[in-house]
Motif scaffolding. Structure first.
Motif, PDB file in Angstrom:
ATOM      1  N   HIS A 120      -3.616  -5.923   8.438  1.00  0.00           N
ATOM      2  CA  HIS A 120      -4.184  -5.023   7.419  1.00  0.00           C
ATOM      3  C   HIS A 120      -3.054  -4.528   6.502  1.00  0.00           C
ATOM      4  CE1 HIS A 120      -5.898  -1.285   5.779  1.00  0.00           C
ATOM      5  NE2 HIS A 120      -7.074  -1.867   5.952  1.00  0.00           N
ATOM      6  N   PRO A 121      -3.339  -4.317   5.205  1.00  0.00           N
ATOM      7  CA  PRO A 121      -2.294  -3.854   4.274  1.00  0.00           C
ATOM      8  C   PRO A 121      -1.548  -2.602   4.764  1.00  0.00           C
ATOM      9  CG  PRO A 121      -4.253  -4.482   3.048  1.00  0.00           C
ATOM     10  CD  PRO A 121      -4.611  -4.608   4.492  1.00  0.00           C
ATOM     11  N   ALA A 122      -2.233  -1.706   5.465  1.00  0.00           N
ATOM     12  CA  ALA A 122      -1.561  -0.501   5.981  1.00  0.00           C
ATOM     13  C   ALA A 122      -0.496  -0.884   7.019  1.00  0.00           C
ATOM     14  CB  ALA A 122      -2.589   0.441   6.604  1.00  0.00           C
ATOM     15  N   TRP A 123      -0.838  -1.838   7.890  1.00  0.00           N
ATOM     16  CA  TRP A 123       0.138  -2.295   8.886  1.00  0.00           C
ATOM     17  C   TRP A 123       1.312  -2.984   8.200  1.00  0.00           C
ATOM     18  CZ3 TRP A 123       1.458  -0.641  13.235  1.00  0.00           C
ATOM     19  CH2 TRP A 123       0.560  -0.254  14.221  1.00  0.00           C
ATOM     20  N   ARG A 124       1.021  -3.788   7.184  1.00  0.00           N
ATOM     21  CA  ARG A 124       2.100  -4.508   6.494  1.00  0.00           C
ATOM     22  C   ARG A 124       3.072  -3.526   5.830  1.00  0.00           C
ATOM     23  NH1 ARG A 124       2.368  -9.722   5.917  1.00  0.00           N
ATOM     24  NH2 ARG A 124       3.225  -9.715   3.816  1.00  0.00           N
ATOM     25  N   ARG A 125       2.548  -2.424   5.304  1.00  0.00           N
ATOM     26  CA  ARG A 125       3.434  -1.436   4.686  1.00  0.00           C
ATOM     27  C   ARG A 125       4.340  -0.792   5.744  1.00  0.00           C
ATOM     28  NH1 ARG A 125       4.715   2.277   0.443  1.00  0.00           N
ATOM     29  NH2 ARG A 125       6.767   2.898   1.201  1.00  0.00           N
ATOM     30  N   ILE A 126       3.763  -0.417   6.877  1.00  0.00           N
ATOM     31  CA  ILE A 126       4.551   0.207   7.948  1.00  0.00           C
ATOM     32  C   ILE A 126       5.634  -0.761   8.429  1.00  0.00           C
ATOM     33  CG2 ILE A 126       4.460   1.057  10.335  1.00  0.00           C
ATOM     34  CD1 ILE A 126       3.333   3.034   8.265  1.00  0.00           C
TER      35      ILE A 126
ATOM     36  N   THR B 128      -1.014   6.804   2.478  1.00  0.00           N
ATOM     37  CA  THR B 128      -2.348   6.233   2.730  1.00  0.00           C
ATOM     38  C   THR B 128      -2.319   5.340   3.963  1.00  0.00           C
ATOM     39  OG1 THR B 128      -2.752   6.260   0.354  1.00  0.00           O
ATOM     40  CG2 THR B 128      -4.235   4.913   1.682  1.00  0.00           C
ATOM     41  N   SER B 129      -1.250   4.563   4.110  1.00  0.00           N
ATOM     42  CA  SER B 129      -1.127   3.641   5.249  1.00  0.00           C
ATOM     43  C   SER B 129      -1.103   4.401   6.568  1.00  0.00           C
ATOM     44  CB  SER B 129       0.136   2.793   5.111  1.00  0.00           C
ATOM     45  OG  SER B 129       0.064   1.988   3.966  1.00  0.00           O
TER      46      SER B 129
ATOM     47  N   ALA C  58       0.859  -1.194   0.000  1.00  0.00           N
ATOM     48  CA  ALA C  58       0.000   0.000   0.000  1.00  0.00           C
ATOM     49  C   ALA C  58       0.890   1.237   0.000  1.00  0.00           C
ATOM     50  CB  ALA C  58      -0.882  -0.019   1.246  1.00  0.00           C
TER      51      ALA C  58
ATOM     52  N   ASN D 144      -4.590   5.810   7.220  1.00  0.00           N
ATOM     53  CA  ASN D 144      -5.536   4.722   7.516  1.00  0.00           C
ATOM     54  C   ASN D 144      -5.349   4.157   8.915  1.00  0.00           C
ATOM     55  OD1 ASN D 144      -6.888   4.870   5.140  1.00  0.00           O
ATOM     56  ND2 ASN D 144      -5.884   3.113   4.167  1.00  0.00           N
ATOM     57  N   LEU D 145      -4.112   4.131   9.386  1.00  0.00           N
ATOM     58  CA  LEU D 145      -3.868   3.566  10.720  1.00  0.00           C
ATOM     59  C   LEU D 145      -4.274   4.541  11.821  1.00  0.00           C
ATOM     60  CD1 LEU D 145      -0.511   1.636  10.202  1.00  0.00           C
ATOM     61  CD2 LEU D 145      -2.818   0.703  10.440  1.00  0.00           C
TER      62      LEU D 145
END
Length: 687
Positions: A213-219, A191-192, A187, A195-196
């Protein structure tokens, strides 16, 4: 975005001090102060439909309000909506709340539903007075980790302001190339982050809480990437330094291997080759040699030392305790003396005259190999030409200590090679992340002739059976260790326990010689006791965990560890490795006190079921996190806040590959990424 929080925002010194307790010093720290959980205030739930165990938000009118005094003083209200009635209890409350939650007031409550005496109830829910048709929140409500005196409301306001400023100044731009973002289906970073902090009502709260969640995976990917970039950059910087080229000459090595009573295992041969290649290179070796207890690391270290000595350089071996250092000295002296190699011993307990002689031998180069303890750090220790520094049980030394030893041989254009050894096996994911600045060699085979150790779990109530087993072993000519519990709060208490155990066992076994060794004995006293044990004069040795590493008595075939539930898995595994060093079957009895906590039960089950140090280490990592394995290495290593090494191993693999690619092809983005995530915390490890 390195400006401090109070530079960028108007904040009182009191709030600033509280923020710094949370590690928040800049606006960027606020942006990365991500929620620990979320509350869903975007939906209303009918009271009549709520079931026990659910955390829900309900809305209704207060129809009853009273302070009851039995079984304890509490404020009890009843809240009604069209579908039913809910009891609300406040066990701790202010007088003002009695007035605020008056009959007829409309309230919105968020909390966990549970069964009560009067039907469904909530205890201490989050509560606020609302008007009819008051709109619901349009995003999930974040909950942040905080500190005393700093409210969620203040944190939410400050983080919101930091996000607004970031939006205005466009600092949330990508630091990861588009090709990599697409390759790993990541992501967008901006945006991540948003979103978080403010997830929409449609987002699965479960994926946010479990951090999948994809946002967490990006971080998490970005955090792992920053760690990998900083450590790989350091690795490359070190390779740009010079080091003595210690070519393979093989003469000493061949003679040394001929005199050994055993052949090297294929694993020992493989890692010796890896180390030998490094020593022959013109840049400093920085290699971690890891192997389970009894895998034969000392022989490999001896071969490395001989390669340095053959090239006219000195080698040094440092160990964390005098017992272990002396054991190394004796073993290496027996191996090297027939080769004509001069070996010196240096420790803090040496007499002044002897120390002076040793220091002179080191400075003139007469001593080709020096073995010692922390005494090697002293300013008075000057090497003539140090080519290789070997550090045993490296996690017991701090970064600065390892660096201090290495700098003993530093010249303007060269650094000595460094070999670090560890008998605490390091799980693969930990090695990939926190040891990414090192080359790692692994001895994954045990030496032939070592017998497996049988582990038995015995409750302290069966102590008499253990006493009988000890008597039986000693009557058969075997020797026994009795390890006293680890009492971290007090060395004095630990000493008293050891002395009391020694007195008790001396009384129980009047016909046996019972020895005692602990950290408060002088090095000479420790040495005398250990010699008596090795020679078989002492049959039963009462010891504190000072014997955790390095003690080698093949005739010792039984170990009893008291209060085993208090010890970490790696320590239990190390202690267990002190028996089974001969060909006889050996037993390790873990005495435990009941009742056991759930964590203690899990730990003892792992050590009972597993004999493979790497598998024990992997499961220990899951139970305890990385701290125990890293030891003093933590100072200077970028610690992880969001990623979990086991859960996110796929992201770690991706970050490892990406780091090398970015350093090769996108060096400016790589530096921006490091600055973003590490800022002033980016202390590259030098040792």
């Amino acid at each position: 975005m390195a400006s401090t929080v109070d530079d960028a925002m108007t904040i009182s010194p009191g709030v600033q001090e509280k923020l710094s307790r949370l590690g928040i010093r800049t606006e960027w720290d606020l942006i990365l102060h991500l929620p620990i959980r979320y509350e869903d205030e975007t939906h209303l739930f009918p009271i009549g439909d709520a079931s026990a165990g659910q955390t829900v938000q309900v809305e209704g009118v207060i129809i009853h309000n009273e302070v009851v005094v039995r079984p304890r003083r509490q404020l009890v209200c009843q809240v009604e909506d069209k579908s039913g009635i809910l009891v609300v209890r406040y066990l701790n409350f202010y007088a003002s709340q009695i007035k605020t939650y008056a009959i007829g007031k409309r309230v919105r409550l968020l909390g966990e539903i549970r069964h009560g005496y009067q039907g469904m109830e909530m205890i201490h829910p989050k509560c606020r007075i609302v008007s009819v048709s008051e709109p619901l929140a349009d995003t999930m409500t974040p909950v942040y980790s905080t500190t005393a005196g700093l409210s969620q409301k203040t944190l939410i306001k400050l983080i919101g302001q930091a996000l607004h400023n970031a939006e205005q100044t466009n600092v949330l731009t990508e630091t990861v190339p588009d090709t990599i973002v697409k390759r790993y289906q990541l992501a967008s970073f901006k945006t991540s982050v948003f979103n978080l902090h403010h997830p929409s009502p449609e987002v699965s709260i479960g994926s946010l809480q479990t951090r999948t969640h994809p946002a967490w995976r990006r971080i998490k990917f970005d955090e792992l990437l920053a760690q990998q970039l900083s450590m790989r950059l350091h690795y490359r910087q070190r390779r740009s330094r010079g080091a003595p080229v210690l070519a393979r000459k093989h003469e000493y090595a061949a003679r040394f291997l001929e005199q050994l009573a055993f052949k090297l295992t294929p694993a020992q041969v493989r890692v010796s080759e890896e180390i030998s290649r490094d020593l022959a290179a013109p840049y400093p070796m920085q290699r971690l040699l890891q192997g389970d207890v009894g895998s034969g690391k000392t022989v490999v270290a001896a071969l490395a030392a001989l390669q340095a000595i053959e090239n006219g350089f000195q080698a040094v071996l440092m160990a964390p305790t005098e017992i272990l250092a002396e054991q190394h000295f004796r073993k290496l002296y027996a191996w090297f003396e027939p080769l004509g190699v001069r070996i010196a011993w240096l420790s803090g307990s040496q007499k002044k005259k002897q120390k002076q002689i040793t220091l002179e031998e080191i400075s003139t180069g007469v001593a080709q190999l020096v073995v010692g303890t922390h005494a090697l750090f002293q300013d008075s220790v000057i090497f003539q030409q140090l080519g290789l520094a070997i550090i045993d049980e490296q996690h017991r030394f701090g970064v600065h200590q390892r660096l201090a030893l290495r700098m003993k041989g530093a010249r303007s254009d060269q650094l000595p090679h460094q070999l670090m050894m560890s008998a605490t096996p390091i799980p693969r994911t930990l090695s990939m992340s926190y040891f990414a600045d090192l080359d790692v060699s692994m001895i994954d085979q045990m030496l032939p002739g070592r017998s497996p150790v049988m582990t038995k779990l015995v409750a302290d109530s069966r102590r008499d059976e253990v006493i009988m087993r000890i008597r039986h072993a000693c009557m058969q000519g075997k020797q026994v260790y009795w390890v006293c519990p680890l009492i971290e709060e007090s060395e004095v208490l630990q000493l008293q326990t050891a002395e009391a155990t020694h007195a008790n066992l001396t009384e129980v076994f009047p016909d046996l010689t019972v020895g005692l060794v602990h950290g408060r004995l002088s090095p000479q006293e420790k040495s005398e006791v250990m010699d008596s044990f090795k020679q078989g004069i002492v049959q039963l040795l009462v010891a504190t965990t000072v014997i955790e590493v390095g003690v080698d008595v093949p005739n010792a075939s039984l170990m009893v560890i008291e209060n085993a539930e208090r010890m970490g898995l790696s320590q239990l595994h190390q202690l267990r490795g002190r028996v089974g060093r001969g060909s006889e079957a050996s037993i390790c009895i873990l005495l435990f006190q009941q009742p056991l906590s759930e964590v203690a039960r899990k730990r003892l089950r792992i050590i009972f079921e597993q004999s493979d140090g790497f598998e024990i280490a992997r499961q220990d990592l899951q139970l305890r996190g990385p701290g125990e394995f890293l030891g003093a290495r933590q100072s200077g290593v970028p610690m992880l806040r969001f990623a979990d090494l086991e859960q996110d191993s796929d992201l770690l693999t991706a970050a490892q590959a990406t780091a090398n690619e970015m350093l090769d092809h996108y060096p400016q983005l790589a530096q921006r990424h490091i600055d973003r995530w590490l800022g002033d915390k980016n202390e590259y490890l030098r040792a």
